[in-house]
Design an enzyme around this catalytic site. Structure first.
Site, mmCIF file in Angstrom:
data_model
loop_
_atom_site.group_PDB
_atom_site.id
_atom_site.type_symbol
_atom_site.label_atom_id
_atom_site.label_comp_id
_atom_site.label_asym_id
_atom_site.label_seq_id
_atom_site.Cartn_x
_atom_site.Cartn_y
_atom_site.Cartn_z
ATOM 1 N N CYS A 104 0.815 -1.208 0.000
ATOM 2 C CA CYS A 104 0.000 0.000 0.000
ATOM 3 C C CYS A 104 0.857 1.270 0.000
ATOM 4 O O CYS A 104 0.578 2.222 -0.726
ATOM 5 C CB CYS A 104 -0.959 -0.013 1.165
ATOM 6 S SG CYS A 104 -0.150 -0.181 2.769
ATOM 7 N N ASP A 118 -7.575 5.978 -2.612
ATOM 8 C CA ASP A 118 -6.727 4.882 -2.154
ATOM 9 C C ASP A 118 -6.251 4.088 -3.353
ATOM 10 O O ASP A 118 -6.978 3.253 -3.882
ATOM 11 C CB ASP A 118 -7.509 3.989 -1.183
ATOM 12 C CG ASP A 118 -6.623 2.924 -0.570
ATOM 13 O OD1 ASP A 118 -5.446 2.825 -0.986
ATOM 14 O OD2 ASP A 118 -7.104 2.193 0.313
ATOM 15 N N HIS A 170 -2.097 0.817 7.003
ATOM 16 C CA HIS A 170 -2.402 1.111 5.600
ATOM 17 C C HIS A 170 -1.927 2.531 5.293
ATOM 18 O O HIS A 170 -1.712 3.330 6.192
ATOM 19 C CB HIS A 170 -3.929 0.980 5.390
ATOM 20 C CG HIS A 170 -4.328 0.967 3.958
ATOM 21 N ND1 HIS A 170 -3.848 0.031 3.069
ATOM 22 C CD2 HIS A 170 -5.171 1.761 3.248
ATOM 23 C CE1 HIS A 170 -4.370 0.269 1.881
ATOM 24 N NE2 HIS A 170 -5.188 1.322 1.968
#
Lengths: 329, 679, 309
Positions: B413, B473, B457
């Site tokens: 991520c 995202d 994250h």
């Protein structure tokens, strides 16, 4: 340690004040004595204060950091310490002082004091401690011995002056089981022991008047044995009563008595040129020596005469007279 | 000072428990302390035990002095302080070890117990989990047992007895401890500083470089727990916002030094979600909340700050779990305009780095003049570019984004967030990286979500003129399933080393345990002024002040002490039969009146002697004594008509009369009484 | 009051008429015999030891023998001897004076230790073993021994182990002045004892002895007795505490005393009453040759041990 001296002085001062106060409060104690709440005193020990400080610090930390776990620990410890207060108190409560014996001794040597307790609730006899301050302010202490429910204590205070030795107040304390509290009781008992004079002096023993020249120790033909007593280490095997021993009785010694043993007269007035104490000491030395040899003797003191005799009881009588001679009654 | 004689055997025996208590105290810290600390304690213990058993010599005073100084310097230099919790514990351990080497007396033993207790307190301040409770309890029992062993030789001789006694004493103390715990007045705030946490704690940091979040992904540690008041967000809404990063040097993102202020509440239609969060200490003062935090509950506002990055920060880095309440909005509308210096900071790029990515951004920008379109185009590039989501991507070179986009094409991520933010900035759209957590697991037993470090994250936020800061995202483009499922299900097992936590039943067990632990942390460890107020409200003392509480505490303590006394009384068998007590009272009354040694007299004898002093009470005394003698000493049949209770009553009635006549006249002629005693 | 109790008080009254001013010693002596114990009377000559023993024998209606112990008395003079009978070509046992119901052993400490121990063994075992055959002594069998104080020359004092065989030791002491005057005016003891009639008989004595065993002893009383015994064993001033046998004897004597007092169970007072006689000769203070010191020890013992409530 120089630093502790003022504190020591203060402590002793406080102790004697407390002692006198308890004497006024309790009066004279008679044996047997059951210890009741009214006469028990209890205070934290140095360790107890340290423990209290520790617990306070823990509580403060717990409060400050709002940490429930630490607080809980602190309260647990506080509770345990407080229940220790009861437990220590309980060890002395209901205790019975059953007997006190005081055995005399010669000046300069130790008297023997024995105290027996009963109904004790300690885990062990040495949970208890008996102490007294002797005439020089020295603290004598003894732990209990024997069975846990009936500890006995032996203290050996040294008396320096002949005469009647008055028992100072005794202190019985107990710190068990936590050591955080000391519970104690003052015992004011009226008891005294005779302190015999210190045997001293080198004036030769006056010769026996009636059979001068008779050599000592050669009276074998004119002796007879007159009593049995338990055999002691050091007794001559010749004196042992082997016959009775063979019949299954404990080994005993025959005591011999000279039928025509020396008879002395120990006269106070003959010891001219010595002061009172020296005379008394010299007479004491003679009495001991003559008894050791098995001689008979009489003791002549101003205003008192003890007729000729021998043996332990006779010696005791003479020593008692000597111990009290010339002292105000 | 000379080398002192060895301790007497009984003391040596009693000292075994203090040694054990200290050793246990050291053990409580063993996993947190450097190894040499525990080894020092172990060596000292062996040395001391050896000296007790055999004829080993203990170190002389000069050696001990040198060792003391050396260890203080060592601790000071290693921990760079002597005051903190860890350094303090280390100092306690080393000094306790040295004290061991000179322990000979009962007093020394007590000092060891004190040290053990402080080690226990330090451990309690450090960690309070339910799992540690048995250890702490054992340490407490051991310390109390050590105190008892030092206090009484009989207990000292048997460690088993000491432990049993300690257990009993602590059980006695239980009601007292609980009552005081509940009612002891609490402070509103700390009087002095909380101990700082100085150890390395896993968790998000205030910088992010490729791979930094990967380390967290394998950690099962809990980051925080969230209890929702009302509805809970859906899985794809569970973004937990943490540190916001602005500065990029081509490889690492950092928070940067832009000014931050206190944030104003947001606008929005959806209403706010109230969360009650228990944050595990993370050593940095970061706090988390559901994206996007709107405001902090007023009561927590003194401890926690919501800044213009919409990031929550604790004013003091805690060493223990912290609870706070925050309101969040799922569809925020940030009306505040972006200031020029802010725009400049969020467009800033390092010169001469990642040239190929800059070129890519330029190309995409050229075909998409609108900011939103440009962002979509960049996402499309990631989606179509055959990128792989992986926990173990190959390492990246200095120009990290170029390396990712054009060479390795494999990342986690953080990699994608970093790349996307760079593309946005290169295209003239202000962008920033937001780190935090995505996901959370429902604990049905406790009714809350557990968020673990493994769910760390990173995502991006871009500034769109009409919408303000907007969450994008990029990871979900590469691996859309990440939104719904946790990492565990997405990645191959090997990455986690086959953790136990995967089996459903262990999972359930763990949830159960965690719920219990939570209860413990909230209700016991965290029992504070507010909880106390709540409790007082419930028991009907809503406005109890500290004075009332102090009285309450003292009352409880007094009540408890008398209970303990009663219990001990029973235990030691002092509680006599009531008739015996009455008889004893009678004997004491007679003694006060002048009867000599009544304790030693038989009943009939006693009555006769009493009658000499109180002639008028003689017949009563004699009848009482006769009945008492029959009850106590006669054969079964002889005492049939006599009622013990009635006899007791008669004695009780007689007592005041004896006392009265003692007071009026002074009949105490001890001579006469004594003579009659020995008649 | 039944017949047995009545005759018991009648015999006490009769004894009181003969032995003047010694009610306590008289009752102790009687209690000793009822408790199946042997009695040692110890005092200087001429205070009426023999009179007391004879009076007891007459009132109880027992067959009595008297042996004056001297240093040349042989065991056979007491126990009896086996004589070879020419007619029957066998040894025939001629019983000695010990074969009686009440043996008065006068000045027992004048005899040689051999003779003393022969008598004491017979006392203990209630039988005489001679030349391989045993001869049982009659029942009841009592020994009332008299003894002069130790300091007298030419005596063989009984050792502690043999003193233990006597349940009680009693001293009579000089009579009070008024009573002494009465004694002086009196023509002689024979006139007094001669006028005594037997109030009891051997069967009645055995029945009374059985009744002593029935007197109740409460647990609380045993507590007291145990406390007394334990105290003597703890007391550092004593050479030796009371033996278990002494403890048994104490309870037995206290029962007999309780019977005399008409108590249905033994009271602490009963124990206190018999304790000086039972324990006085068994407790020897350390460092004293004087056995009389036992009396002070008993007083101290009674003053030290509380009666349990």
């Amino acid at each position: 340690m120089a630093a502790s001296r003022p504190f020591e002085w203060l402590r002793r001062r406080g102790e004697s004040v407390a002692q006198r106060w308890s004497r006024r409060r309790q009066g004279l104690d008679r044996i047997p004595l059951t210890l009741h709440t009214r006469r028990l005193y209890i205070l934290p020990t140095a360790s107890g204060l340290l423990f209290a400080a520790t617990v306070l610090a823990i509580l403060a930390a717990g409060l400050n950091y709002a940490n429930g776990l630490v607080l809980l620990l602190g309260f647990f410890l506080a509770g345990t310490g407080l229940s220790g207060l009861h437990q220590t108190h309980r060890r002395l409560l209901g205790l019975v002082v059953e007997s006190l014996t005081l055995d005399g001794a010669h000046a300069g040597s130790a008297l023997s004091l024995r105290l027996c307790l009963g109904e004790a609730r300690g885990q062990a006899a040495d949970d208890y401690q008996l102490s007294l301050r002797d005439e020089h302010g020295k603290l004598l202490q003894a732990h209990g011995e024997g069975p846990a429910e009936a500890p006995t204590f032996t203290l050996l205070p040294v008396a320096t002056q002949r005469g009647r030795w008055q028992l100072p107040p005794l202190r019985l304390d107990c710190e068990a089981p936590t050591g955080l509290f000391r519970c104690w009781v003052w015992l004011h008992m009226e008891a005294s022991a005779l302190v015999f004079p210190r045997p001293a002096g080198n004036t030769p023993m006056p010769a026996a008047p009636d059979d001068e020249g008779h050599a000592e120790g050669s009276t074998s033909g004119q002796e007879e044995w007159f009593a049995l007593r338990p055999f002691r280490d050091g007794d001559s095997p010749r004196h042992a009563a082997w016959k009775s021993h063979a019949r299954g009785q404990p080994l005993q010694s025959r005591e011999w008595r000279g039928l025509s043993g020396n008879r002395h007269v120990f006269d106070y007035t003959q010891l001219a040129g010595l002061d009172l104490e020296s005379r008394v000491s010299q007479l004491t030395a003679w009495v001991l020596e003559a008894t050791r040899r098995g001689d008979s003797f009489a003791l002549q003191l101003p205003g008192r005469r003890i007729e000729t005799g021998s043996g332990a009881q006779h010696q005791q009588d003479c020593l008692e007279a000597l111990a009290l001679h010339g002292l105000p009654t | 000072m000379t080398v002192a004689a060895p301790a007497p055997a009984s003391t040596e025996r009693a000292l075994r428990l203090p040694f054990a208590a200290l050793a246990f105290g050291v053990l409580l810290h063993a996993d947190r302390m450097p190894l040499w600390c525990s080894l020092t304690a172990l060596a000292a213990l062996i040395w001391r035990l050896g000296a007790g058993q055999t004829r080993w010599r203990l170190p002389p005073i000069w050696l001990r002095t040198i060792l003391t100084l050396a260890l203080v310097v060592l601790v000071g230099s290693l921990f760079r302080s002597l005051g903190g919790l860890t350094a303090g514990s280390a100092l306690l351990i080393t000094m306790g070890s040295l004290k061991l080497l000179e322990t000979r007396t009962v007093r020394d033993g007590r000092i060891l117990v004190g040290t053990a207790l402080f080690l226990l307190v330090a451990a309690c301040l450090d960690r309070q989990g339910l799992a540690r409770l048995p250890l702490y309890a054992a340490s407490t029992v051991l310390s109390v047992a050590a105190l008892l062993a030092l206090g009484s030789s009989a207990i000292g001789a048997s460690p088993r007895l000491a432990v049993l006694r300690a257990g009993r004493d602590l059980a006695f103390a239980l009601p007292f401890a609980i009552a005081c715990f509940l009612f002891f007045p609490r402070f509103a705030g700390p009087l002095w500083g909380a101990p700082e946490g100085s150890r390395a704690i896993t968790g998000l940091s205030d910088e992010m470089s490729p791979g930094s979040i990967t380390e967290l992904a394998i950690s099962d540690e809990i980051a925080f727990r969230v209890r929702f008041d009302g509805r809970a967000p859906s899985p794809r809404q569970r973004y937990w916002r943490g540190p916001v990063l602005h500065d990029f040097d081509g490889f690492t993102w950092r928070r940067g030094s832009i000014p931050r202020f206190q944030a104003a509440p947001l606008a929005g239609d959806g209403g706010t979600l109230k969360q009650d969060i228990t944050l595990e200490p993370n050593g940095r003062g970061f706090a988390f909340a559901l994206d996007t935090p709107d405001s902090v509950e007023p009561s927590a506002a003194t401890r926690i700050l919501l800044d213009t990055d919409r990031q929550l920060r604790l004013l003091r880095a805690p060493s223990q779990p912290v609870r706070y309440t925050v309101f969040s909005r799922l569809d925020p509308q940030d009306a505040t305009a972006l200031r020029a210096w802010q725009r400049k900071a969020d467009l800033d790029l390092p010169a001469r780095s990642n040239p190929r990515s800059l070129a890519l951004a330029q190309a995409l920008r050229d075909s998409n003049p609108r900011d939103a379109d440009f962002a979509q185009a960049a996402l499309g590039y990631l989606r179509r570019g055959d990128f792989r989501y992986s926990l173990t991507p190959p390492p990246l070179q200095q120009d990290s984004v170029d390396d990712l986009l054009f060479r390795t094409r494999e990342g986690f991520c953080g990699h994608f967030a970093s790349a996307f933010a760079l593309l946005m900035r290169a295209g003239g759209v202000p962008a920033r990286v937001v780190t935090g957590y995505l996901g959370g697991e429902w604990n049905g037993y406790g009714g809350y979500f557990t968020v673990r470090q493994a769910e760390a994250h990173a995502w991006t936020e871009v500034w769109l003129e009409d919408r303000g800061w907007t969450r994008i995202d990029p990871t979900t483009v590469v691996q859309p399933a990440r939104l719904e499922a946790s990492l565990r299900t997405l990645l191959p097992d090997e990455s986690f080393g086959g953790s136990l936590l995967q089996a459903p039943w262990t999972r359930s067990l763990f949830d159960y345990w965690d719920a219990g632990n939570q209860w413990w942390q909230r209700r016991v460890v965290g029992f504070n002024l507010q909880s106390q107020r709540g409790l007082l409200d419930r028991i009907g003392l809503p406005d109890a002040d500290y004075r009332l509480l102090a009285v309450l505490c003292a009352g409880v303590a007094g009540l408890w002490l008398s209970l303990v006394a009663w219990r001990l009384r029973r235990e030691t068998g002092l509680r006599r039969d009531p008739l015996s007590r009455a008889w004893n009272e009678l004997r004491e009354a007679l003694a006060r009146g002048g009867v000599a040694s009544p304790q030693q007299a038989g009943p009939l004898d006693l009555a006769r002697r009493g009658a000499q002093i109180w002639p008028d009470l003689g017949p009563q005394l004699e009848s009482i004594a006769r009945d008492y003698a029959n009850l106590r000493y006669a054969a079964e049949g002889a005492a049939d008509g006599i009622d013990a209770q009635g006899l007791r009553h008669r004695i009780r009635l007689l007592l005041p009369r004896l006392r009265r006549s003692t007071m009026h006249s002074k009949p105490a002629d001890p001579e006469r009484a004594t003579r009659s005693a020995h008649r | 009051m039944d017949r047995l109790a009545a005759s018991l008080s009648a015999s006490l009254a009769a004894l009181d008429r003969v032995i003047l001013g010694k009610p306590v010693q008289l009752r102790l002596a009687l209690a000793c015999l009822l408790a199946r114990g042997h009695l040692l009377l110890e005092d200087v000559p001429g205070v009426g030891k023999t009179t007391l023993a004879q009076a007891l024998a007459q009132v109880l209606g027992l067959a009595t023998q008297r042996v004056q112990f001297t240093s040349d008395l042989l065991p056979a003079d007491v126990l009896g001897v086996s004589i070879f009978d020419r007619h029957s070509q066998a040894f025939e046992f001629r019983p000695g004076p010990v074969f009686t119901q009440l043996l008065l052993a006068d000045e027992v400490n004048r005899a040689s230790p051999r003779t003393q121990s022969a008598l004491l063994e017979a006392m203990e075992e209630q039988q005489v073993s001679l030349d391989g055959s045993t001869h049982a002594l009659p029942a009841p069998f009592f020994v009332v021994a008299t003894q002069n104080p130790l300091e007298q020359a030419g005596t063989y004092p009984l050792p502690e182990s043999q003193l233990d065989r006597f349940l009680m030791r009693i001293s009579l002491g000089y009579p009070a002045p008024a009573l002494e005057r009465e004694v002086l005016q009196d023509s002689g003891r024979h006139a007094r004892t001669g006028g005594l009639e037997a109030v009891l008989d051997p069967a009645a004595v055995l029945a009374l002895q059985a009744r002593v065993g029935e007197i109740h002893v409460a647990p609380l009383l045993l507590d007291y007795v145990q406390a007394l015994i334990a105290h003597t064993r703890r007391d550092a001033t004593l050479q030796l505490g009371l033996s278990p046998r002494a403890g048994q004897g104490l309870v037995r004597a206290a029962r007999a005393w309780a019977l005399l007092q008409g108590h249905s169970g033994v009271l602490p007072e009963d124990v206190q009453a018999v304790l000086p006689a039972v324990a006085g000769h068994r407790l020897v203070p350390r460092g004293h040759r004087d056995r009389d010191a036992g009396r002070d020890v008993v007083a101290a013992l009674l003053a030290a041990v509380p009666v349990p409530a």
